[in-house]
Design a protein around this motif. Structure first.
Motif, PDB file in Angstrom:
ATOM      1  N   PHE A   9       0.811  -1.209   0.000  1.00  0.00           N
ATOM      2  CA  PHE A   9       0.000   0.000   0.000  1.00  0.00           C
ATOM      3  C   PHE A   9       0.850   1.267   0.000  1.00  0.00           C
ATOM      4  N   TYR A  10       2.143   1.137  -0.101  1.00  0.00           N
ATOM      5  CA  TYR A  10       3.054   2.264   0.044  1.00  0.00           C
ATOM      6  C   TYR A  10       4.011   2.312  -1.149  1.00  0.00           C
ATOM      7  N   THR A  11       4.611   3.485  -1.333  1.00  0.00           N
ATOM      8  CA  THR A  11       5.573   3.656  -2.420  1.00  0.00           C
ATOM      9  C   THR A  11       7.011   3.534  -1.929  1.00  0.00           C
ATOM     10  N   GLN A  12       7.281   4.149  -0.782  1.00  0.00           N
ATOM     11  CA  GLN A  12       8.658   4.235  -0.307  1.00  0.00           C
ATOM     12  C   GLN A  12       8.767   3.856   1.158  1.00  0.00           C
ATOM     13  N   ALA A  13       9.762   3.013   1.483  1.00  0.00           N
ATOM     14  CA  ALA A  13      10.111   2.722   2.873  1.00  0.00           C
ATOM     15  C   ALA A  13      11.378   3.499   3.201  1.00  0.00           C
ATOM     16  N   HIS A  14      11.328   4.291   4.260  1.00  0.00           N
ATOM     17  CA  HIS A  14      12.502   5.099   4.595  1.00  0.00           C
ATOM     18  C   HIS A  14      12.620   5.251   6.104  1.00  0.00           C
ATOM     19  N   VAL A  15      13.843   5.589   6.555  1.00  0.00           N
ATOM     20  CA  VAL A  15      14.168   5.645   7.977  1.00  0.00           C
ATOM     21  C   VAL A  15      14.078   7.079   8.467  1.00  0.00           C
ATOM     22  N   VAL A  16      13.502   7.247   9.664  1.00  0.00           N
ATOM     23  CA  VAL A  16      13.340   8.567  10.275  1.00  0.00           C
ATOM     24  C   VAL A  16      13.926   8.523  11.686  1.00  0.00           C
ATOM     25  N   ASP A  17      14.730   9.538  12.038  1.00  0.00           N
ATOM     26  CA  ASP A  17      15.213   9.670  13.414  1.00  0.00           C
ATOM     27  C   ASP A  17      14.031   9.954  14.338  1.00  0.00           C
ATOM     28  N   THR A  18      14.067   9.356  15.531  1.00  0.00           N
ATOM     29  CA  THR A  18      13.005   9.600  16.503  1.00  0.00           C
ATOM     30  C   THR A  18      13.576   9.482  17.899  1.00  0.00           C
ATOM     31  N   ASP A  19      12.796   9.821  18.900  1.00  0.00           N
ATOM     32  CA  ASP A  19      13.262   9.700  20.278  1.00  0.00           C
ATOM     33  C   ASP A  19      13.601   8.243  20.586  1.00  0.00           C
ATOM     34  N   GLY A  20      14.806   8.017  21.049  1.00  0.00           N
ATOM     35  CA  GLY A  20      15.209   6.674  21.435  1.00  0.00           C
ATOM     36  C   GLY A  20      15.736   5.814  20.318  1.00  0.00           C
ATOM     37  N   GLY A  21      15.849   6.353  19.107  1.00  0.00           N
ATOM     38  CA  GLY A  21      16.405   5.540  18.026  1.00  0.00           C
ATOM     39  C   GLY A  21      15.913   5.937  16.660  1.00  0.00           C
TER      40      GLY A  21
END
Length: 237
Positions: A9-21
């Motif tokens: 159901f998505y086009t792109q998988a990508h990584v995002v910085d967030t609290d704790g990792g």
């Protein structure tokens, strides 16, 4: 009837910085575990490995092709809530470690076990601070309590993500010492696995290969190699 599988159901998988990792986003949607917890992992390397799995999916999503995501889900949903229980269960291997139980005969097998396993017991004493002693036969003989407690403390010190991978390293090899050895970068995962299969390899040389047993062993090897890679990602930014 074919098994139902969710469609991509998505086009792109990508990584995002967030609290704790780091967290994986599918387009703008942050990924969650089956238990509905945010799928936050400790290193970018691990998050990127998960992103590659999701990006590689075709029209239908196949969870069987996403081992990094599956292990991360396990770490968050199952290991973290019962960390002490999992650590205690794995630490019990130290009192009955595969490397300590030696054959009485034949001489070739006895020599092969000593040559392959003694250096790992020496390594455990030097690097982990725990001296385990080999015994002959299959009857359980307790190891020194102080050594078992050192190994227990080291097991409890692992993070939930490390412990999720460590579980497979220990359970598949049958050895707490080999599990710890597999977490050290200068040890080959393939060599560690071969040491865990020393008895089976010896019997195979005597009696020939069993195709069914070989196929099962290959499945376990791939699971062991995945656990090794997952653990390494937990300690590599």
């Amino acid at each position: 009837m074919s098994e139902w599988a969710p469609r991509r159901f998505y086009t792109q998988a990508h990584v995002v910085d967030t609290d704790g990792g780091f967290i994986l986003h599918l387009d703008a949607r942050p990924l969650r575990t089956p238990g509905k917890a945010p799928l936050v992992v400790p290193t970018r390397g691990l998050a990127e490995a998960m992103a590659e799995e999701w990006q590689a999916q075709s029209e239908k999503i196949d969870p069987r092709t996403m081992p990094f995501t599956r292990t991360a889900n396990t770490a968050i949903d199952k290991v973290a809530p019962q960390h002490a229980e999992v650590a205690d269960m794995l630490a019990e291997y130290g009192d009955s470690d595969l490397l300590c139980y030696r054959a009485e005969s034949p001489a070739d097998l006895v020599a092969r076990q000593a040559a392959g396993w003694d250096p790992l017991l020496d390594w455990a004493e030097a690097q982990l601070g725990a001296r385990l002693h080999p015994v002959t036969g299959l009857m359980h003989r307790p190891q020194p309590a102080e050594a078992v407690e050192v190994l227990r403390a080291r097991t409890h010190a692992l993070t939930p993500f490390e412990l999720a991978a460590f579980h497979d390293l220990v359970a598949l090899s049958g050895s707490l010492v080999l599990g710890f050895a597999a977490t050290v970068p200068d040890h080959s995962a393939e060599a560690i696995w071969a040491l865990s299969r020393l008895d089976e390899t010896f019997q195979q040389e005597l009696w020939g290969e069993d195709e069914e047993a070989q196929a099962a062993a290959e499945v376990k090897l791939q699971a062991f190699l995945h656990a090794h890679r997952f653990f390494a990602h937990c300690r590599t930014a």
